[in-house]
Structures are given as structure tokens and as C-alpha cells.
Design a protein around this motif. Sequence first.
Motif, mmCIF file in Angstrom:
data_model
loop_
_atom_site.group_PDB
_atom_site.id
_atom_site.type_symbol
_atom_site.label_atom_id
_atom_site.label_comp_id
_atom_site.label_asym_id
_atom_site.label_seq_id
_atom_site.Cartn_x
_atom_site.Cartn_y
_atom_site.Cartn_z
ATOM 1 N N GLY A 66 0.789 -1.223 0.000
ATOM 2 C CA GLY A 66 0.000 0.000 0.000
ATOM 3 C C GLY A 66 0.817 1.267 0.000
ATOM 4 O O GLY A 66 0.250 2.356 -0.055
ATOM 5 N N PHE A 67 2.157 1.167 0.039
ATOM 6 C CA PHE A 67 2.981 2.374 0.028
ATOM 7 C C PHE A 67 2.978 2.995 -1.365
ATOM 8 O O PHE A 67 2.589 2.377 -2.349
ATOM 9 C CB PHE A 67 4.409 2.060 0.478
ATOM 10 C CG PHE A 67 5.221 1.262 -0.515
ATOM 11 C CD1 PHE A 67 5.962 1.899 -1.509
ATOM 12 C CD2 PHE A 67 5.264 -0.112 -0.451
ATOM 13 C CE1 PHE A 67 6.711 1.172 -2.423
ATOM 14 C CE2 PHE A 67 6.011 -0.861 -1.355
ATOM 15 C CZ PHE A 67 6.731 -0.211 -2.346
ATOM 16 N N SER A 68 3.419 4.241 -1.447
ATOM 17 C CA SER A 68 3.437 4.971 -2.719
ATOM 18 C C SER A 68 4.818 5.557 -2.960
ATOM 19 O O SER A 68 5.549 5.868 -2.013
ATOM 20 C CB SER A 68 2.399 6.106 -2.714
ATOM 21 O OG SER A 68 1.104 5.607 -2.508
ATOM 22 N N ARG A 115 3.507 -16.695 -2.450
ATOM 23 C CA ARG A 115 2.082 -16.566 -2.748
ATOM 24 C C ARG A 115 1.714 -15.119 -3.063
ATOM 25 O O ARG A 115 0.799 -14.871 -3.844
ATOM 26 C CB ARG A 115 1.255 -17.062 -1.569
ATOM 27 C CG ARG A 115 1.367 -18.561 -1.301
ATOM 28 C CD ARG A 115 0.446 -18.955 -0.166
ATOM 29 N NE ARG A 115 -0.942 -18.600 -0.453
ATOM 30 C CZ ARG A 115 -1.903 -18.551 0.460
ATOM 31 N NH1 ARG A 115 -1.613 -18.807 1.718
ATOM 32 N NH2 ARG A 115 -3.138 -18.228 0.113
ATOM 33 N N THR A 116 2.370 -14.179 -2.415
ATOM 34 C CA THR A 116 1.990 -12.772 -2.565
ATOM 35 C C THR A 116 3.203 -11.923 -2.910
ATOM 36 O O THR A 116 4.351 -12.298 -2.639
ATOM 37 C CB THR A 116 1.378 -12.230 -1.257
ATOM 38 O OG1 THR A 116 2.365 -12.301 -0.219
ATOM 39 C CG2 THR A 116 0.157 -13.037 -0.844
ATOM 40 N N TRP A 117 2.934 -10.786 -3.514
ATOM 41 C CA TRP A 117 3.961 -9.784 -3.768
ATOM 42 C C TRP A 117 3.288 -8.428 -3.880
ATOM 43 O O TRP A 117 2.074 -8.330 -4.004
ATOM 44 C CB TRP A 117 4.808 -10.123 -4.997
ATOM 45 C CG TRP A 117 4.059 -10.270 -6.304
ATOM 46 C CD1 TRP A 117 2.713 -10.305 -6.508
ATOM 47 C CD2 TRP A 117 4.647 -10.426 -7.595
ATOM 48 N NE1 TRP A 117 2.406 -10.474 -7.831
ATOM 49 C CE2 TRP A 117 3.574 -10.547 -8.530
ATOM 50 C CE3 TRP A 117 5.942 -10.477 -8.063
ATOM 51 C CZ2 TRP A 117 3.796 -10.719 -9.891
ATOM 52 C CZ3 TRP A 117 6.153 -10.652 -9.418
ATOM 53 C CH2 TRP A 117 5.100 -10.764 -10.321
ATOM 54 N N PHE A 118 4.088 -7.389 -3.800
ATOM 55 C CA PHE A 118 3.554 -6.034 -3.855
ATOM 56 C C PHE A 118 4.662 -5.109 -4.353
ATOM 57 O O PHE A 118 5.833 -5.501 -4.443
ATOM 58 C CB PHE A 118 3.053 -5.587 -2.478
ATOM 59 C CG PHE A 118 4.124 -5.562 -1.413
ATOM 60 C CD1 PHE A 118 4.790 -4.388 -1.095
ATOM 61 C CD2 PHE A 118 4.463 -6.717 -0.722
ATOM 62 C CE1 PHE A 118 5.770 -4.365 -0.121
ATOM 63 C CE2 PHE A 118 5.441 -6.703 0.258
ATOM 64 C CZ PHE A 118 6.100 -5.525 0.558
ATOM 65 N N GLY A 119 4.304 -3.883 -4.689
ATOM 66 C CA GLY A 119 5.305 -2.941 -5.168
ATOM 67 C C GLY A 119 4.676 -1.677 -5.682
ATOM 68 O O GLY A 119 3.478 -1.432 -5.530
ATOM 69 N N CYS A 120 5.511 -0.862 -6.331
ATOM 70 C CA CYS A 120 5.036 0.428 -6.823
ATOM 71 C C CYS A 120 5.983 0.926 -7.918
ATOM 72 O O CYS A 120 7.160 0.552 -7.966
ATOM 73 C CB CYS A 120 4.978 1.443 -5.679
ATOM 74 S SG CYS A 120 4.082 2.954 -6.083
ATOM 75 N N ASP A 121 5.444 1.761 -8.791
ATOM 76 C CA ASP A 121 6.223 2.362 -9.867
ATOM 77 C C ASP A 121 7.190 3.387 -9.299
ATOM 78 O O ASP A 121 6.813 4.264 -8.520
ATOM 79 C CB ASP A 121 5.268 3.020 -10.870
ATOM 80 C CG ASP A 121 6.003 3.788 -11.959
ATOM 81 O OD1 ASP A 121 7.135 3.390 -12.299
ATOM 82 O OD2 ASP A 121 5.426 4.786 -12.454
ATOM 83 N N MET A 122 8.455 3.301 -9.689
ATOM 84 C CA MET A 122 9.466 4.256 -9.259
ATOM 85 C C MET A 122 9.662 5.372 -10.277
ATOM 86 O O MET A 122 10.399 6.320 -10.017
ATOM 87 C CB MET A 122 10.813 3.539 -9.040
ATOM 88 C CG MET A 122 10.770 2.430 -8.018
ATOM 89 S SD MET A 122 12.334 1.549 -7.883
ATOM 90 C CE MET A 122 13.362 2.796 -7.158
ATOM 91 N N GLY A 123 9.029 5.246 -11.429
ATOM 92 C CA GLY A 123 9.244 6.209 -12.491
ATOM 93 C C GLY A 123 10.425 5.805 -13.352
ATOM 94 O O GLY A 123 11.246 4.959 -12.992
ATOM 95 N N LYS A 124 10.493 6.402 -14.538
ATOM 96 C CA LYS A 124 11.607 6.160 -15.461
ATOM 97 C C LYS A 124 11.780 4.680 -15.793
ATOM 98 O O LYS A 124 12.896 4.174 -15.947
ATOM 99 C CB LYS A 124 12.906 6.754 -14.917
ATOM 100 C CG LYS A 124 12.830 8.255 -14.701
ATOM 101 C CD LYS A 124 14.165 8.813 -14.300
ATOM 102 C CE LYS A 124 14.077 10.324 -14.096
ATOM 103 N NZ LYS A 124 13.701 11.035 -15.318
ATOM 104 N N GLY A 125 10.671 3.942 -15.879
ATOM 105 C CA GLY A 125 10.736 2.559 -16.319
ATOM 106 C C GLY A 125 11.222 1.569 -15.295
ATOM 107 O O GLY A 125 11.653 0.469 -15.663
ATOM 108 N N SER A 126 11.132 1.906 -13.999
ATOM 109 C CA SER A 126 11.588 0.995 -12.953
ATOM 110 C C SER A 126 10.472 0.777 -11.928
ATOM 111 O O SER A 126 9.655 1.659 -11.682
ATOM 112 C CB SER A 126 12.837 1.539 -12.252
ATOM 113 O OG SER A 126 13.918 1.623 -13.158
ATOM 114 N N VAL A 127 10.481 -0.427 -11.337
ATOM 115 C CA VAL A 127 9.463 -0.815 -10.364
ATOM 116 C C VAL A 127 10.161 -1.387 -9.137
ATOM 117 O O VAL A 127 11.101 -2.175 -9.271
ATOM 118 C CB VAL A 127 8.492 -1.849 -10.962
ATOM 119 C CG1 VAL A 127 7.551 -2.404 -9.897
ATOM 120 C CG2 VAL A 127 7.693 -1.241 -12.107
ATOM 121 N N LEU A 128 9.712 -1.001 -7.960
ATOM 122 C CA LEU A 128 10.209 -1.578 -6.708
ATOM 123 C C LEU A 128 9.250 -2.681 -6.288
ATOM 124 O O LEU A 128 8.065 -2.446 -6.059
ATOM 125 C CB LEU A 128 10.289 -0.509 -5.616
ATOM 126 C CG LEU A 128 10.827 -0.976 -4.256
ATOM 127 C CD1 LEU A 128 12.268 -1.460 -4.379
ATOM 128 C CD2 LEU A 128 10.718 0.141 -3.230
#
Length: 535
Positions: free
Chosen positions: A25-27, A322-335
Motif C-alpha cells: 500500500g505504500f506509494s 504466494r503474494t507480492w507487492f510494489g510500486c512504480d518508481m518512475g523512469k521505467g523501474s518498479v520496486l
Amino acid sequence: MAQSADQMSLQVIPTVSNAALLQPGFSLLNFGGHVVFFGQKGWPKRSCPTGVFLLDINQNELKMKPAFFSKDSCYLPPLRYPALGVLRASVGTDEHQYVIHGGKTPNNDLSDKVYLMSLVSRNSKKTTFQCTEKELCGDVPEARYGHTINVVHSQGKSMAVIFGGRSYVPLAQRTTEKWNSIVDCLPSVFLIDFEFGCCTSYRLPELQEGLAFHVSIAKNDSVYILGGHSLQNNTRSPSLYKLKVDLPLGSPSVTCTILPGGISVSSAIVTQTKDSEFVLVGGYQSDTQKRLVCNTILLGDNKIEILEREGPDWTAAIKHCRTWFGCDMGKGSVLLGIPGANKQFISDANYFYILRCKGAEEEKEEELRVPICSQTSTENPEDSSAFEDSEEFCLSAEANSFDAGDTDTYNEDDEDDESDTGYWITCSAGCSVDINTWVPFYSTELNKPAMILCSSGTAHWVHAQCMDLSERMLLQLSGANVKYFCKEHVALHRGLQTPQRGLQLKKQPRKPPRKKSALKLATPGKKSFLRRLFE
């Protein structure tokens, strides 16, 4: 589907400082290559009263550095699952600010506010942001999370488009057994005019479900909506919708078209790699299955094309979790983050990766710099408002370390499991808090019991209700920077205390009283008796 040939790479981050903050849920917000993080699950420690951080990645180590807010900024709570949109000063410019709407507060309440966050200044030692709250009028969207917000441009004007999400059952309809039940929001489309703060809602016949955790991408006057999860029938929509917004001088108009080629997915992440190219990664295709396939999304002036592409070399840990999560970092990268094994016994509850969706040549031309920032209401941390420990389980007993014991039991059903085992503890011999029978006691509680930190020994948490604290006393203890000791340790604490030595006052020498003749002190009627006595 055709297949895109660009190569994707996956980089492990072996060291992450304060990793317990990075919960589902982080941004992440990107200001010129500097990535800003906010939205940790718990209130930060009073000695670090911030909720926004700059991410700094150096030699495969991710660190968090505090950032500051200007004095004219409002307070931005650490929201989880908010909607983020980019509002540019003008079309084609890099100068922009982020629109933040909704999300869950650390008290697990939902927000209906709209914030505008922009970068004010940055140097090697200090990053300063400005956050302002935008007041809305008209058809204001209800408080929600898991929705999206996009900015569209038409005929020289700009508006924000809000759609989807989930909300709690209205207070009047709640029961003890279903106090924190959630429902899908109505499938209404909201337009927000930032110049005047006016909201207008639209009901379109093509949209029959208020999809949560869907994907949305905007270009010019159109918003494309892909996937999403519906609680009502427990399905992930395979439909692809196109919302077209016309902004004439009079009233705006919104139309919806159902397009072919949709994908059944929820909680997926989208990152932009080129002006009209995006990459779709992650998410779930069912309640028990992650979606490991990646896609390239190409946007034209009036069309969208979704191509399957070769994904990265997923690690065994990612494939089997079973689960994963993440967010867009911008410039074509994802955390990306995945839960660690036996996470209750290790310091870092999650493992993290950086997924780079650009080719090697593009990566060399544009190296990604990652900083994180921590939210402060003012430039001086001492000026920030005190947080209330009772409203959320704190992440740390020390000023500069964070406890991983408050991690989520993350659910593949779109992050809806809020059953933190840390709250349902036996805090004392007379503890009566039970997950099956507990009901809210304080006004600050929604679906979690209020807790307060006992400062004895290594510090531990106790339920405020079990300590017989009145709400007034609880708020006073939470707001003041004082130590609190529970019933079991208050006597020990008093025994270890050394009484403070008070100032000794100089005593004036006491003059002896003047001896007066008993005869003079006696009354006339008693003189004869005393005379005989002394004779």
C-alpha cells in the motif's frame, strides 16, 4: 498477442534500511529522478515525526533520508493505497506536482481529501516539499482506497478523473460482527476542476461495477481502465474501457467505450518507459495465483495496443511466494517486495527487488537515482505536531530503528486482510481483548484496539483499555512527550527511582520564649491559688 523484444532485468537489493516501513500500500513519487516514499502502515516514532522519505540506492543498499515540508504546508498523513496522478504546469514540461486522493490513514480510517504535493528545493543536505490541501465542493467522492486518479487535457483545460475503489460500510449499517466490512464503491466517474475545486459525478451505462485495484492510463483527453477486482462476484474484469472527456466552455461531457483486448488482472503495476509506451507487471490473475506475465502498452491518439513481452528472469523466491507487492518508481523501474520466510523471527520482514523495464542502452543513458523522504509538517522537526501512539501500533521502540514485528499478513485478495496479529496479544494478566469479541472503545478506534507503549525494559505494548485509561488520559499521554509505565511495571519503576533532592532552606535560629511570671499570666480570680502553690 504480438511480443515486445525489449529486455527486462531484475536487481536484488540485499540491504534495506528500515525495511519494515515498506508494507503493501505504500506509494512512490518521482521528482526528476529522485524517488519519494510515503505511506508506511504505522505512525512514525515521535523522535522522527515524518511520514515521507527520500529513497537513496547506493551500491545495492537502499537507505531512507528525511525530507522536509515548507512552513506553509499542511500535514500529509502517511496514506496507504491512495490514488496518485501527475499534474503538469503545462503540456510537455517536466515541472509537475502530484495529486493525492483518498487512501487509508494509520488509524485504518479512510480519507476523502485531495492533496497537491510539489518539490520546492533540493540540495545535498535537505529536500523541501510543499503540500497543500484542495477543498472540494459539489459531488465530492466518498472516502475510498484502491482507486485511481488521472489528469486529462481537452481544449486547453485540465481536469482530474477519479474512478473505482473500495470503502467501508456506512456507520449506520455497521454491526459488531461486521464493523469494518468493505464494499465496492459505486461505478461513478468523478471530474475535479482544480481551478475552482468543483466536483461532478457521472453514471455511465457501460460501467456496471466499481472496480478496485484496477489499472488506468491517461493520454490527452482519454483514460483507459484495465482489469480490477469486484467484491460482489469475486471476479477480475477482463474488460478494457476508454473514458473520453470533453471540456467545452459549458458543462463537461464523459463517454465510455468498451474495447477488445482486455486483461483479467488486479493490483498490477504500470511504469512508463517512453512518451506513449508503458509496461504492465505484477498483480494477480486469481485469488491464489500471481500474474508473472508482463505486457507492453502502446497508446496512440485514439487507440491502445497491449502486447505480451518477455519478462525478467524471476528468482525462485518470487516464483514460489504466494503474494507480492510494489510500486512504480518512475523512469521505467518498479520496486517489488515479497514476504520473507519465517518473517516473525527475522529483522527484515520483506525482500526487495528493482525491476528495470528499459533496455541496457537506455539504462546507460539515464541512470536511476533513488532517494526517499520522510514527512514533516515543518522545516524544524521540533515544530511538527505530536502523533498519537494510541492510534496505531508504532514501528519502533528506539529512535533510529524500526521493529518488523508489526508486519501485515498480506493477502492475495487485493490487500484486504487487516488482521495484524500484533494487536491481538495478551498484554497483561487481566487482558480481555479478543479478536472475536472486541468492539471499539475509544473514538479513535475503528477496527483495531488502541495501544500504548510501556517504557520499561525493552519496551512493550499494552492495550489502553486493559490499563483502565480514560480517553482523555490516553490522548494526554499520547500527545505529551512523556514515558508511560503499565500496571505491572509502574511499581518497579517507582522503586528504581531516586527521589530528587530538594533545596534545603536555611533555618533561622529560634529565639527562646520569654519567661513570664505565672502571676502575670494568671487571671485575677486565680492569683490566690497560685500564690499558695508557689509558697
